[in-house]
Design a protein around this motif. Structure first.
Motif, PDB file in Angstrom:
ATOM      1  N   ALA A   1       0.892  -1.383   0.121  1.00 40.15           N
ATOM      2  CA  ALA A   1      -0.010   0.002  -0.060  1.00 40.15           C
ATOM      3  C   ALA A   1       0.982   1.302   0.087  1.00 40.15           C
ATOM      4  O   ALA A   1       1.890   1.193   0.772  1.00 40.15           O
ATOM      5  CB  ALA A   1      -1.049   0.009   1.237  1.00 40.15           C
ATOM      6  N   LEU A   2       0.699   2.061  -1.232  1.00 42.28           N
ATOM      7  CA  LEU A   2       1.379   3.173  -1.052  1.00 42.28           C
ATOM      8  C   LEU A   2       0.483   4.369  -1.015  1.00 42.28           C
ATOM      9  O   LEU A   2      -0.375   4.576  -1.526  1.00 42.28           O
ATOM     10  CB  LEU A   2       2.053   3.406  -2.447  1.00 42.28           C
ATOM     11  N   LEU A   3       0.699   5.378  -0.065  1.00 47.80           N
ATOM     12  CA  LEU A   3      -0.019   6.558   0.250  1.00 47.80           C
ATOM     13  C   LEU A   3       0.913   7.774  -0.024  1.00 47.80           C
ATOM     14  O   LEU A   3       2.039   7.770   0.283  1.00 47.80           O
ATOM     15  CB  LEU A   3      -0.402   6.823   1.590  1.00 47.80           C
ATOM     16  N   THR A   4       0.289   8.847  -0.789  1.00 53.12           N
ATOM     17  CA  THR A   4       1.116  10.067  -1.098  1.00 53.12           C
ATOM     18  C   THR A   4       0.209  11.097  -0.890  1.00 53.12           C
ATOM     19  O   THR A   4      -0.917  11.165  -1.444  1.00 53.12           O
ATOM     20  CB  THR A   4       1.259  10.015  -2.867  1.00 53.12           C
ATOM     21  N   PRO A   5       0.787  12.039  -0.238  1.00 53.66           N
ATOM     22  CA  PRO A   5       0.041  13.246   0.223  1.00 53.66           C
ATOM     23  C   PRO A   5      -0.400  14.074  -1.039  1.00 53.66           C
ATOM     24  O   PRO A   5       0.209  14.262  -1.886  1.00 53.66           O
ATOM     25  CB  PRO A   5       0.844  14.154   1.222  1.00 53.66           C
ATOM     26  N   HIS A   6      -1.530  14.932  -0.803  1.00 56.18           N
ATOM     27  CA  HIS A   6      -1.751  15.940  -2.003  1.00 56.18           C
ATOM     28  C   HIS A   6      -0.765  17.029  -1.865  1.00 56.18           C
ATOM     29  O   HIS A   6      -0.324  17.202  -0.823  1.00 56.18           O
ATOM     30  CB  HIS A   6      -3.197  16.367  -1.734  1.00 56.18           C
ATOM     31  N   GLY A   7      -0.403  17.606  -2.954  1.00 55.60           N
ATOM     32  CA  GLY A   7       0.666  18.600  -2.968  1.00 55.60           C
ATOM     33  C   GLY A   7       1.724  18.448  -3.953  1.00 55.60           C
ATOM     34  O   GLY A   7       1.779  17.592  -4.533  1.00 55.60           O
ATOM     35  N   THR A   8       2.701  19.404  -3.741  1.00 56.67           N
ATOM     36  CA  THR A   8       3.992  19.155  -4.490  1.00 56.67           C
ATOM     37  C   THR A   8       4.918  18.561  -3.884  1.00 56.67           C
ATOM     38  O   THR A   8       5.189  19.270  -2.513  1.00 56.67           O
ATOM     39  CB  THR A   8       4.410  20.547  -4.999  1.00 56.67           C
ATOM     40  N   GLY A   9       5.559  17.327  -4.298  1.00 61.47           N
ATOM     41  CA  GLY A   9       6.654  16.963  -3.482  1.00 61.47           C
ATOM     42  C   GLY A   9       7.930  17.533  -4.019  1.00 61.47           C
ATOM     43  O   GLY A   9       7.929  18.582  -4.435  1.00 61.47           O
ATOM     44  N   PRO A  10       8.923  16.890  -3.571  1.00 61.92           N
ATOM     45  CA  PRO A  10       9.173  15.622  -2.870  1.00 61.92           C
ATOM     46  C   PRO A  10       8.823  15.782  -1.452  1.00 61.92           C
ATOM     47  O   PRO A  10       9.174  16.630  -0.874  1.00 61.92           O
ATOM     48  CB  PRO A  10      10.612  15.119  -3.045  1.00 61.92           C
ATOM     49  N   PHE A  11       8.246  14.592  -0.932  1.00 56.12           N
ATOM     50  CA  PHE A  11       7.849  14.330   0.535  1.00 56.12           C
ATOM     51  C   PHE A  11       8.884  13.662   1.353  1.00 56.12           C
ATOM     52  O   PHE A  11       9.443  12.715   0.816  1.00 56.12           O
ATOM     53  CB  PHE A  11       6.462  13.956   0.497  1.00 56.12           C
ATOM     54  N   PRO A  12       8.806  14.015   2.542  1.00 56.43           N
ATOM     55  CA  PRO A  12       9.444  12.915   3.469  1.00 56.43           C
ATOM     56  C   PRO A  12       8.550  11.643   3.526  1.00 56.43           C
ATOM     57  O   PRO A  12       7.368  11.712   3.042  1.00 56.43           O
ATOM     58  CB  PRO A  12       9.308  13.500   4.874  1.00 56.43           C
ATOM     59  N   ALA A  13       9.042  10.629   3.906  1.00 53.51           N
ATOM     60  CA  ALA A  13       8.544   9.417   3.739  1.00 53.51           C
ATOM     61  C   ALA A  13       8.821   8.380   4.780  1.00 53.51           C
ATOM     62  O   ALA A  13       9.795   8.498   5.563  1.00 53.51           O
ATOM     63  CB  ALA A  13       8.784   8.593   2.386  1.00 53.51           C
ATOM     64  N   VAL A  14       7.738   7.462   5.035  1.00 51.31           N
ATOM     65  CA  VAL A  14       7.871   6.258   6.303  1.00 51.31           C
ATOM     66  C   VAL A  14       7.888   4.941   5.484  1.00 51.31           C
ATOM     67  O   VAL A  14       6.662   4.650   5.109  1.00 51.31           O
ATOM     68  CB  VAL A  14       7.119   6.764   7.115  1.00 51.31           C
ATOM     69  N   LEU A  15       8.655   4.059   5.824  1.00 51.28           N
ATOM     70  CA  LEU A  15       8.531   2.651   5.639  1.00 51.28           C
ATOM     71  C   LEU A  15       7.879   2.099   6.703  1.00 51.28           C
ATOM     72  O   LEU A  15       8.609   2.125   8.065  1.00 51.28           O
ATOM     73  CB  LEU A  15      10.042   2.221   5.201  1.00 51.28           C
TER      74      LEU A  15
END
Length: 354
Positions: free
Chosen positions: A87-101
Motif C-alpha cells: 500500500a502506497l499513500l501519497t499526500p496531496h500537493g507538490t513533492g518531494p515529500f518525507p517518507a516512512v517505511l
C-alpha cells in the motif's frame, strides 16, 4: 529438561560476551566498527543479498482518493523470488515529500499484513473488519499509515512473507517454514531483513520522495524490523521502534516469548549472538536519530532487559557526541501497544528530526 530447556542453558547464556559490541571490540574507529558490525550481521542473515533484480514496480492498482492523500496498490520485486504487494499513500500537493517505511507486526495474526498499518480500501468487508479489529487492539483505533499520510508523509507498507497476500501461514506452520528455509541455506529472519532493506531503497528512490528524509517505523516485530533496517540500510535517515528492544541475556529466561519458537524465527539469526547483542545491532545506525518506546506493563520484554539495552545504546550515541539524537522512553501505564499518545509523540519527533 525444564520448560523445554536443557540444564546447561544458564551456562550457555552466561557465556554470551558479544565481543564485537562497540566499546568491547578492538576496533576503535567508529566508521570502521560500523562496517565490520554490519558485515557480521549480513553474514548471519544466511539469505543472500539481491542487488541486481529490477524492482519493476506496477503503480496505480485500486487507486483511491482519501482525506488529503492518494492511496494506491503497488507491486514490486524485492527479490528474484516473486512479487510483493504494498500500500502506497501519497499526500496531496507538490513533492518531494518525507517518507516512512511502515513495517507491520507479527501478533500471531496472518490474514492481514500491510493492512495492520494502512486502512484497506480494497479486498472487501472481511479484510476491512480484520484491519479495524487489529487497529482497535493495538493502535487505539487509528491506522498509523493513514495518519502519517494526512500529516504529509509518503507511506509504504508491504506484506512480509507469510502475511496477507503472501500467506496466510498458520501459527503452527511457522516452524516448518523456518526449517525448510534453513535446510535451503536461508532463513525467515534473513529474508525479511533483506526485503526490508530493499524496500527502503525502493521508497527512497521514488520521485515523489525526498530521499534524505526517509524513516522506518514499526510496532512489536515491526519495531524490531525498523531498527534492524536502519542498521543495515543507509537509505534510512531515522527510525522509531515501539515495543521491541531488550538485552538478549535478560530475555533468555524460562517463559519468555523468544524461547517458544514459532514467532521467534522471524527475529532469529543463527550464530549472531556470538558477536552482537540486539542493542549492538541497533547501534550500527548511530549517530542517526533513533527512538525507542516501551510499555512498562508489556510482558514480552522485562524492564531489566529494556534498561540494559537502552543503557548500552545511550553509551554508543554518547561516544559519538550525539546523545540528543537517541530518544528512549518507558510509558508507565502502557502495555504491548502503540496507542494514540505514543503515536502523536512519534509523529512530532519525525517532524523534528526529518
Amino acid at each position: 529438561m525444564q520448560d523445554g530447556l536443557p540444564p546447561f542453558h544458564p551456562l550457555l547464556r552466561d557465556e554470551l560476551r558479544f565481543p564485537l559490541a562497540w566499546g568491547t571490540s578492538p576496533i576503535r574507529d567508529f566508521g570502521a566498527w560500523r562496517r565490520a558490525a554490519r558485515a557480521t550481521v549480513e553474514e548471519h542473515l544466511l539469505a543472500a543479498p539481491d542487488h541486481g533484480t529490477p524492482y519493476d514496480p506496477e503503480f496505480g492498482g485500486e487507486r483511491s482518493e482519501a482525506d488529503g492523500y492518494t492511496r494506491e496498490l503497488v507491486h514490486v520485486s524485492l527479490t528474484r523470488y516473486g512479487r510483493v504487494s504494498g500500500a502506497l499513500l501519497t499526500p496531496h500537493g507538490t513533492g518531494p515529500f518525507p517518507a516512512v517505511l511502515l513495517l507491520h507486526d507479527h501478533g500471531s495474526r496472518f490474514d492481514i499484513g500491510k493492512e495492520k498499518c494502512v486502512r484497506p480500501w480494497y479486498g472487501g468487508e472481511p479484510r476491512l473488519a480484520s484491519a479495524r479489529q487489529w487497529a482497535g487492539q493495538c493502535f487505539g483505533g487509528r491506522f498509523v499509515g493513514d495518519e502519517l499520510a494526512r500529516r504529509g508523509y509518503v507511506v509504504l507498507a508491504l506484506d512480509a512473507l507469510g502475511w496477507g497476500e503472501r500467506g496466510p501461514v498458520t501459527y503452527e506452520q511457522q516452524q516448518a517454514l523456518a526449517s525448510n528455509l534453513y535446510l535451503l541455506g536461508s532463513s525467515p529472519a534473513g529474508l525479511m531483513a533483506r526485503e526490508d532493506v530493499r524496500a527502503a531503497a525502493f521508497l527512497a528512490g521514488l520521485e515523489r520522495v525526498d530521499r534524505r528524509r526517509v524513516a522506518a517505523l514499526g510496532f512489536s516485530m515491526g519495531g524490531y524490523r525498523a531498527w534492524q533496517t536502519a542498521a543495515l540500510s543507509d537509505d534510512i535517515a531515522a527510525a522509531a521502534s515501539v515495543c521491541w528492544m531488550t538485552g538478549l541475556r535478560e530475555a533468555l529466561v524460562p517463559g519468555n516469548n523468544i524461547l517458544r519458537g514459532q514467532s521467534a524465527y522471524w527475529m532469529l539469526h543463527p550464530g549472531l549472538s556470538r558477536h552482537l547483542d540486539f542493542p549492538d545491532v541497533a547501534s550500527i545506525a548511530a549517530p542517526r536519530p533513533m527512538l525507542f518506546f516501551h510499555g512498562a506493563r508489556d510482558t514480552l520484554a522485562s524492564s531489566e532487559g529494556v534498561r540494559a539495552a537502552y543503557g548500552k545504546m545511550r553509551a554508543v550515541w554518547r561516544s559519538q557526541r550525539a546523545e540528543e539524537r537517541l530518544l528512549t522512553k518507558v510509558w508507565p501505564e502502557a502495555g504491548h501497544v502503540f496507542d494514540v499518545p505514543m503515536q502523536d509523540e512519534v509523529f512530532a519527533w519525525f517532524d523534528a528530526v526529518l
